[in-house]
Design a protein around this motif. Sequence first.
Motif, PDB file in Angstrom:
ATOM      1  N   ALA A  98     -15.074  19.336  27.074  1.00  0.00           N
ATOM      2  CA  ALA A  98     -15.234  20.785  27.133  1.00  0.00           C
ATOM      3  C   ALA A  98     -15.484  21.284  28.552  1.00  0.00           C
ATOM      4  O   ALA A  98     -15.067  22.384  28.911  1.00  0.00           O
ATOM      5  CB  ALA A  98     -16.382  21.224  26.224  1.00  0.00           C
ATOM      6  N   THR A 103     -18.473  34.906  26.836  1.00  0.00           N
ATOM      7  CA  THR A 103     -17.496  34.315  25.929  1.00  0.00           C
ATOM      8  C   THR A 103     -16.190  35.098  25.943  1.00  0.00           C
ATOM      9  O   THR A 103     -16.178  36.321  25.973  1.00  0.00           O
ATOM     10  CB  THR A 103     -18.056  34.287  24.498  1.00  0.00           C
ATOM     11  N   VAL A 112     -15.107  27.920  24.009  1.00  0.00           N
ATOM     12  CA  VAL A 112     -16.251  27.010  24.103  1.00  0.00           C
ATOM     13  C   VAL A 112     -16.875  27.120  25.485  1.00  0.00           C
ATOM     14  O   VAL A 112     -18.095  27.239  25.637  1.00  0.00           O
ATOM     15  CB  VAL A 112     -15.825  25.566  23.792  1.00  0.00           C
ATOM     16  N   PRO A 168     -22.300  22.716  23.869  1.00  0.00           N
ATOM     17  CA  PRO A 168     -20.956  23.186  23.521  1.00  0.00           C
ATOM     18  C   PRO A 168     -20.600  22.983  22.057  1.00  0.00           C
ATOM     19  O   PRO A 168     -19.671  23.629  21.542  1.00  0.00           O
ATOM     20  CB  PRO A 168     -20.046  22.358  24.436  1.00  0.00           C
ATOM     21  N   TYR A 169     -21.316  22.103  21.370  1.00  0.00           N
ATOM     22  CA  TYR A 169     -21.003  21.809  19.970  1.00  0.00           C
ATOM     23  C   TYR A 169     -22.150  22.205  19.035  1.00  0.00           C
ATOM     24  O   TYR A 169     -22.187  21.794  17.889  1.00  0.00           O
ATOM     25  CB  TYR A 169     -20.679  20.316  19.824  1.00  0.00           C
ATOM     26  N   LEU A 209     -13.618  23.462  15.659  1.00  0.00           N
ATOM     27  CA  LEU A 209     -13.200  23.189  17.027  1.00  0.00           C
ATOM     28  C   LEU A 209     -11.694  22.959  17.084  1.00  0.00           C
ATOM     29  O   LEU A 209     -11.155  22.122  16.356  1.00  0.00           O
ATOM     30  CB  LEU A 209     -13.929  21.957  17.556  1.00  0.00           C
ATOM     31  N   LEU A 231     -13.594  27.810  19.382  1.00  0.00           N
ATOM     32  CA  LEU A 231     -14.068  27.777  18.010  1.00  0.00           C
ATOM     33  C   LEU A 231     -13.260  28.799  17.226  1.00  0.00           C
ATOM     34  O   LEU A 231     -13.183  29.969  17.602  1.00  0.00           O
ATOM     35  CB  LEU A 231     -15.560  28.113  17.939  1.00  0.00           C
ATOM     36  N   ASP A 242     -24.116  31.036  20.658  1.00  0.00           N
ATOM     37  CA  ASP A 242     -23.995  30.490  22.012  1.00  0.00           C
ATOM     38  C   ASP A 242     -25.331  30.054  22.592  1.00  0.00           C
ATOM     39  O   ASP A 242     -25.387  29.118  23.393  1.00  0.00           O
ATOM     40  CB  ASP A 242     -23.363  31.528  22.946  1.00  0.00           C
TER      41      ASP A 242
END
Length: 517
Positions: A29, A81, A99, A129-130, A151, A173, A259
Amino acid sequence: MLLMSCSAPAAPVGPFPVIGPDSTVQVAAGPQYMRGAVHQFFWGKHYRKLWAVPVPAAVFNLRTAVPGGLTPTEAGGSFQTKNLRLVDRNGVEYVLRSVDKDATKALPENLRDGPIGRLMKDQTSVINPYGAYIVPRLAAAAGVFHTNPRLVYVTDDPALGAFRQEFANALYLFEERPEGNQSAVRSFGRSARVESSRKVFTNLAFNPRYRVDARQYLRARLFDMWLGDWSRREDQWRWAGFPGTGGSTIYRPIPRDRDHAFFKFDDGLLTHIIGWVKSNYQSFHEEIRLRDVEGLNRAARPLDKSLLVYLTAADFRQIADSMRTSLSDQEIKASLTVWPKAVYDLAGAEFDRKLRGRRDQLPAVAAEFYALLAREIEIPGTDQPERFILEPVGDGQVRVQVLSIHAGRPDSLLNQRTFSPTQTRSIKLFGLGGNDVFELRGLPDHRFEIGIYDGAGQDIVEQKPLTTPANQPTSVMVYDSGDGNTVKITKPVKTRAYVPAATEFDAAGWLLRHRLF
């Protein structure tokens, strides 16, 4: 780092359309966030390793993502974002949310490529990030509505059309956009009417037949705190509408945009210092510091003060206890297994430990959250006529009732709550629009500072009985805007002429408190 693979994509989380049997990629990412030891000492380790590790992601195909395909319609997003709105052949909307983030968009253009801009971009590494990946199962266990992010990797796809250059070759996402008719989406309560905060708060302020399920909102807010998600301003929510009794509408919250969940900021020397100054920049630790609950919730304070005003300490305690039970060790463990193996190997044990520790604190956090909100109370009416009744009820307590005034038939109770001077120091009533009535049925305990703000309309403020001894101590102030009100009070109640602020005058002005106008 990008490696193509021919393996099938992993199954999506939640009730979500299956992307066709395309290839997957192995992609990191944000490998650019890996920095040397000196930089990390001053500016933090954060989640740099997670940003740098390659993970599998399905290649996104606009033509096969859902039956009939998707058409990109609008680019947007916050200062960080990047979003691309998509619509299917039935008009159902989805969104691709980047992401990687870019906080430098908040800077003037001449600073974005300089040292300040580079540093702000580097601090994207404070975000997991996940993190959004594990939220759906946890939210379902907690009884909170949620989106179902997946993802995906967007290639240089001609189907992007005019958005091709800006959105190609990046991780996103892919999720439902909570808006409009979502009767097919279980995680939105199958609501046929999902609306924005602007629309909902406009309705709430203009007419009492619109209401928010306060207990459900509290559940969602405690869930935010559990995740360490401190950025919960108004635009981070959508609202699922449901029919209530007598033609009313009940809204239940749909949190979106995770986020800032699992924020990790204070593990560098300089970021640690900044965190002490900016108490809302709270890191995701095993312990939620009770002394910092105020900072953790600062962004959502206007929402919380409006929507939770009628809930009691018992309500806070019951919901926290319920969530502590439902967020079991097994649910936490299972939620983490949706991570790609490389991510789980790096962060699984840490998150398992932290989530369990924070869960066990939920009752104490809820008690502190209640105490913070109970200190200073603001109770607004609407732009319709209401009756506000303040009445001492023993042991120094005061009961506040808000009733809807109906021509030709009895008033109907909208809400009420009893306040204690040991918890609450001030109560402010705002009539907003309509011809409202404020009744003082006896004098409240002097430990309460009570303000009555008439707002628009020709209002009545009356004290019953008017024979109350003048030497009885009380702290009630009537703020009279002088627009034709009838004020029937005697000492020790006081009156003060004033010009209403925009946020005190009417429904449209009240929305300013929620940054919605």
